[in-house]
Design a protein around this motif. Structure first.
Motif, mmCIF file in Angstrom:
data_model
loop_
_atom_site.group_PDB
_atom_site.id
_atom_site.type_symbol
_atom_site.label_atom_id
_atom_site.label_comp_id
_atom_site.label_asym_id
_atom_site.label_seq_id
_atom_site.Cartn_x
_atom_site.Cartn_y
_atom_site.Cartn_z
ATOM 1 N N VAL A 1 14.926 -5.492 1.305
ATOM 2 C CA VAL A 1 14.827 -4.522 1.778
ATOM 3 C C VAL A 1 13.871 -3.635 2.055
ATOM 4 O O VAL A 1 13.157 -3.243 2.203
ATOM 5 N N ARG A 2 13.670 -3.400 0.299
ATOM 6 C CA ARG A 2 12.587 -2.594 -0.157
ATOM 7 C C ARG A 2 10.915 -3.345 -0.020
ATOM 8 O O ARG A 2 10.518 -2.590 0.539
ATOM 9 N N GLU A 3 11.452 -4.617 -0.300
ATOM 10 C CA GLU A 3 9.595 -5.250 0.544
ATOM 11 C C GLU A 3 9.030 -5.046 1.318
ATOM 12 O O GLU A 3 8.637 -4.560 2.320
ATOM 13 N N GLY A 4 10.298 -4.938 2.988
ATOM 14 C CA GLY A 4 10.812 -5.236 3.850
ATOM 15 C C GLY A 4 10.181 -4.462 4.611
ATOM 16 O O GLY A 4 8.868 -3.992 5.303
ATOM 17 N N ALA A 5 10.862 -3.095 4.213
ATOM 18 C CA ALA A 5 10.592 -1.897 4.588
ATOM 19 C C ALA A 5 9.185 -1.192 4.077
ATOM 20 O O ALA A 5 8.458 -0.521 5.088
ATOM 21 N N ASN A 6 8.752 -1.459 3.378
ATOM 22 C CA ASN A 6 7.525 -0.788 2.375
ATOM 23 C C ASN A 6 6.684 -2.041 3.764
ATOM 24 O O ASN A 6 5.683 -1.607 3.939
ATOM 25 N N SER A 7 6.754 -3.274 4.099
ATOM 26 C CA SER A 7 6.038 -3.861 4.494
ATOM 27 C C SER A 7 5.590 -3.591 6.257
ATOM 28 O O SER A 7 4.458 -3.614 7.120
ATOM 29 N N ALA B 1 6.409 -0.624 7.042
ATOM 30 C CA ALA B 1 5.861 0.920 7.423
ATOM 31 C C ALA B 1 4.061 0.872 7.689
ATOM 32 O O ALA B 1 4.051 0.949 8.036
ATOM 33 N N LYS B 2 3.766 -0.081 6.262
ATOM 34 C CA LYS B 2 2.798 -0.539 6.511
ATOM 35 C C LYS B 2 2.165 -1.165 7.568
ATOM 36 O O LYS B 2 1.171 -0.928 7.730
ATOM 37 N N LYS B 3 2.762 -1.753 8.118
ATOM 38 C CA LYS B 3 2.218 -2.410 9.553
ATOM 39 C C LYS B 3 1.895 -1.632 10.557
ATOM 40 O O LYS B 3 1.299 -1.478 11.101
ATOM 41 N N MET B 4 2.975 -0.374 10.596
ATOM 42 C CA MET B 4 3.077 0.353 11.764
ATOM 43 C C MET B 4 1.778 1.230 11.618
ATOM 44 O O MET B 4 1.241 1.853 12.085
ATOM 45 N N ALA C 1 7.743 6.973 4.863
ATOM 46 C CA ALA C 1 7.111 6.305 4.893
ATOM 47 C C ALA C 1 6.777 4.917 3.998
ATOM 48 O O ALA C 1 6.695 4.084 3.106
ATOM 49 N N THR C 2 5.672 5.309 3.638
ATOM 50 C CA THR C 2 4.109 4.169 3.544
ATOM 51 C C THR C 2 3.952 4.324 2.291
ATOM 52 O O THR C 2 3.182 3.560 1.424
ATOM 53 N N SER C 3 4.736 5.042 1.099
ATOM 54 C CA SER C 3 4.584 5.793 0.311
ATOM 55 C C SER C 3 6.239 3.698 -0.106
ATOM 56 O O SER C 3 6.971 4.199 -0.324
ATOM 57 N N PRO C 4 6.328 3.845 -1.284
ATOM 58 C CA PRO C 4 6.640 2.846 -1.216
ATOM 59 C C PRO C 4 8.065 3.428 -2.650
ATOM 60 O O PRO C 4 9.251 3.085 -2.464
ATOM 61 N N GLU C 5 7.394 4.940 -2.879
ATOM 62 C CA GLU C 5 8.600 5.716 -3.922
ATOM 63 C C GLU C 5 9.758 6.056 -2.893
ATOM 64 O O GLU C 5 10.769 6.332 -3.530
ATOM 65 N N GLU C 6 9.510 6.791 -1.833
ATOM 66 C CA GLU C 6 10.115 6.624 -0.679
ATOM 67 C C GLU C 6 11.278 5.848 0.064
ATOM 68 O O GLU C 6 12.611 5.980 0.400
ATOM 69 N N THR C 7 10.560 4.545 -0.011
ATOM 70 C CA THR C 7 11.475 3.015 0.365
ATOM 71 C C THR C 7 12.471 3.051 -0.731
ATOM 72 O O THR C 7 13.923 2.502 -0.603
ATOM 73 N N GLN C 8 11.634 3.139 -1.992
ATOM 74 C CA GLN C 8 12.588 3.275 -2.489
ATOM 75 C C GLN C 8 13.961 3.926 -3.363
ATOM 76 O O GLN C 8 14.819 3.492 -3.340
#
Length: 233
Positions: free
Chosen positions: A123-129, A131-134, A102-109
């Motif tokens: 959604v894409r940017e929120g999911a990326n942020s 995953a990065k926080k977690m 999930a920390t890969s931007p390609e996967e959230t894309q």
């Protein structure tokens, strides 16, 4: 199931200090609390405070609600080569969407492409942020554990082999005629698990002496659990 006890039984550890860095006095203090909590309870509540914006919390839960409202045939398009990943339904109790690495931007894309072929930057940017926080919290706690047990030299190699999965889970509302148990008591096979709830008090933890205890979730609090792999280690 036994009556739910109070929040005070699950330790709450403050991670909101911006200067919480390896080697500092605050790091050593938190590290001690982390290991004591994991040894005694197998979990603790991590309070991130302003490190986790309320806006990000709201975005993720609004996104989850929107995703689960899509038709089943659309949700089934979220597939994975790994068993029980992608979209999984356990009728009538819950639905789950799981994103590998999930920390890969390609996967959230890939996720946003399934549901919004024309794109959805929020959604894409929120999911990326998110995953990065977690990942940052998991990395911090895992480093503390490695340090405490004299395994610092193995930490970097461990990180290189680590992948993280993001799961969105929706539980159906409880009906009065049903049992109180939404999903059976279990442990996770992973090294660690981080759980983030909405404001519904649905999760309970079983202590060593067999008591079931709950806690009041907040937008900036996360339940950090030791998985089977960490307990074996």
């Amino acid at each position: 199931m036994a009556d739910v006890q109070t929040l005070t039984k699950i330790p709450t550890i403050d991670f909101s200090n911006e200067n919480l860095k390896p080697g500092t006095s605050s790091w050593l203090s938190v590290r001690k609390d982390v290991c004591s909590a994991l040894e005694e309870y197998g979990c603790f509540v991590a309070e991130l405070g302003n490190k986790f914006p309320l806006e990000l919390h709201n975005t993720m839960f609004a996104t989850a609600e929107e995703l689960f409202d899509f038709p089943t045939e659309t949700k089934m398009k979220l597939t994975s080569e790994q068993v029980f990943h992608g979209y999984v339904a356990n009728p009538p109790v819950r639905e789950r969407m799981m994103i590998n690495n999930a920390t890969s931007p390609e996967e959230t894309q890939k996720l946003t492409n399934v549901f919004w072929p024309n794109g959805n930057d929020i959604v894409r940017e929120g999911a990326n942020s998110y995953a990065k926080k977690m990942a940052e919290l998991d990395k911090m706690v895992t480093r503390m554990v490695f340090e405490s047990y004299g395994l610092e030299k193995n930490f970097d190699a461990h990180l290189e082999l680590t992948t993280r999965t993001l799961s969105l889970i929706k539980y159906r509302e409880h009906h009065e005629t049903e049992t109180n148990e939404g999903i059976k008591s279990h442990t996770d096979k992973h090294l660690t698990t981080i759980l983030h709830q909405n404001r519904v008090r649905g999760l309970e933890i079983k202590t060593h002496d067999g008591e079931w205890i709950g806690f009041d979730p907040s937008p900036s609090s996360f339940l950090f659990l030791a998985g089977d792999a960490l307990q074996v280690g």
